[in-house]
Design a protein around this motif. Structure first.
Motif, PDB file in Angstrom:
ATOM      1  N   GLU B  30       0.833  -1.215   0.000  1.00 48.25           N
ATOM      2  CA  GLU B  30       0.000   0.000   0.000  1.00 48.25           C
ATOM      3  C   GLU B  30       0.868   1.265   0.000  1.00 48.25           C
ATOM      4  OE1 GLU B  30      -2.877   0.214   3.216  1.00 48.25           O
ATOM      5  OE2 GLU B  30      -2.881   2.405   3.055  1.00 48.25           O
ATOM      6  N   GLU B  31       1.854   1.281   0.863  1.00 50.03           N
ATOM      7  CA  GLU B  31       2.721   2.468   0.972  1.00 50.03           C
ATOM      8  C   GLU B  31       3.593   2.618  -0.271  1.00 50.03           C
ATOM      9  OE1 GLU B  31       2.256   4.676   2.982  1.00 50.03           O
ATOM     10  OE2 GLU B  31       4.070   5.856   3.255  1.00 50.03           O
ATOM     11  N   ARG B  34       1.988   4.614  -2.875  1.00 46.61           N
ATOM     12  CA  ARG B  34       2.038   6.061  -2.631  1.00 46.61           C
ATOM     13  C   ARG B  34       3.429   6.617  -2.959  1.00 46.61           C
ATOM     14  NH1 ARG B  34       2.307   9.938   1.696  1.00 46.61           N
ATOM     15  NH2 ARG B  34       3.559   8.486   2.902  1.00 46.61           N
ATOM     16  N   ARG B  35       4.443   5.870  -2.532  1.00 44.18           N
ATOM     17  CA  ARG B  35       5.822   6.364  -2.702  1.00 44.18           C
ATOM     18  C   ARG B  35       6.407   5.984  -4.056  1.00 44.18           C
ATOM     19  NH1 ARG B  35       8.775   7.167   2.647  1.00 44.18           N
ATOM     20  NH2 ARG B  35       7.196   6.891   4.238  1.00 44.18           N
TER      21      ARG B  35
END
Lengths: 110, 151
Positions: B30-31, B34-35
């Motif tokens: 998930e992160e 974003r990154r």
């Protein structure tokens, strides 16, 4: 007297979880520590501490639903227990008593 | 270095080390969305591997608020082992002790070395003969019929 062995990182995790609220999970807790604590964290370390806190009944968790953005994997939501809250307060009290009366740490008024 | 998919090898590694249903992999995926940094994902994976290794150890508690600091320290996991660096076969007697013992025997009774040599040689001969006999017996033994191959 109950013994509360809180590391600085565990204390930060408990505080970050309290700040996020009931729907706190690993990524959110890590982001909260990074934004307010000013330090980058490893998610693996966050989960290791979360597991430890859960083992000592300072936190509880529940499994959420799997989501697409996580590749079909479920989130685990964490919540601070009353015992965890007590441990945070005790730590705060102990730190404040250490803080008080140190002239080098007194803020200078200009 | 950015991409849409997390590194496959790192994902494979996470699936290998983490138990099924562990939320860490999902959080990382998930992160990563974003990154989008593969370097970040690899760093987190390495951290997860290390954290997994250290998971069973209790932490050193810098904020250990305990009523008994000495008792509190005893809860810290200790991984202390004694290692025999002297290669001495006798417990409690180190290399210097063995040298002293040998010197004493040489001075007091030099003939003892001859007896020791005979004992060692006899042991070697007996051991060799035993190993040879076992080898011959093992080679001549017919393996028992397997119940699976029985007609």
């Amino acid at each position: 007297m109950p013994r509360n062995l809180l590391t600085d990182f565990e204390l930060m995790i408990l505080l970050a979880t309290l700040r996020v609220g009931d729907e706190a999970y690993g990524v959110q807790i890590a982001r909260e520590i990074e934004s307010t604590g000013g330090r980058s964290v490893l998610l693996g370390a966050v989960y290791a501490a979360l597991e430890r806190l859960e083992r000592t009944d300072l936190m509880v968790s529940r499994l959420g639903e799997p989501t697409g953005e996580r590749g079909g994997r479920a989130k685990r939501f964490f919540r601070v227990t009353p015992r965890g809250l007590r441990a945070v307060k005790e730590t705060q009290r102990a730190l404040m008593s250490l803080w008080n009366g140190i002239p080098e740490l007194k803020e200078r008024r200009t | 270095m950015t991409t849409r998919h997390p590194p496959r090898v790192a994902l494979w590694l996470l699936n290998r080390i983490l138990p099924a249903g562990d939320p860490l992999t999902g959080d990382l995926v998930e992160e990563f969305g974003r990154r989008g940094s593969r370097l970040w994902f690899w760093r987190q994976t390495a951290g997860a591997v290390l954290a997994r290794r250290e998971r069973n150890r209790l932490p050193v508690a810098p904020l250990g608020l305990t009523d008994d600091p000495v008792d509190g320290l005893t809860t810290v996991d200790r991984h202390v082992r004694t290692v025999n660096l002297t290669a001495s076969p006798i417990y409690g007697i180190g290399g210097l002790g063995l040298v002293a013992l040998a010197t004493l025997v040489s001075i007091m009774s030099p003939a003892s070395w001859l007896v020791a040599l005979i004992i060692v040689l006899t042991g070697l001969v007996l051991g060799g003969a035993l190993a040879y006999a076992r080898g011959r017996r093992g080679a001549s033994r017919v393996p028992p019929a397997s119940p699976l191959t029985r007609g």
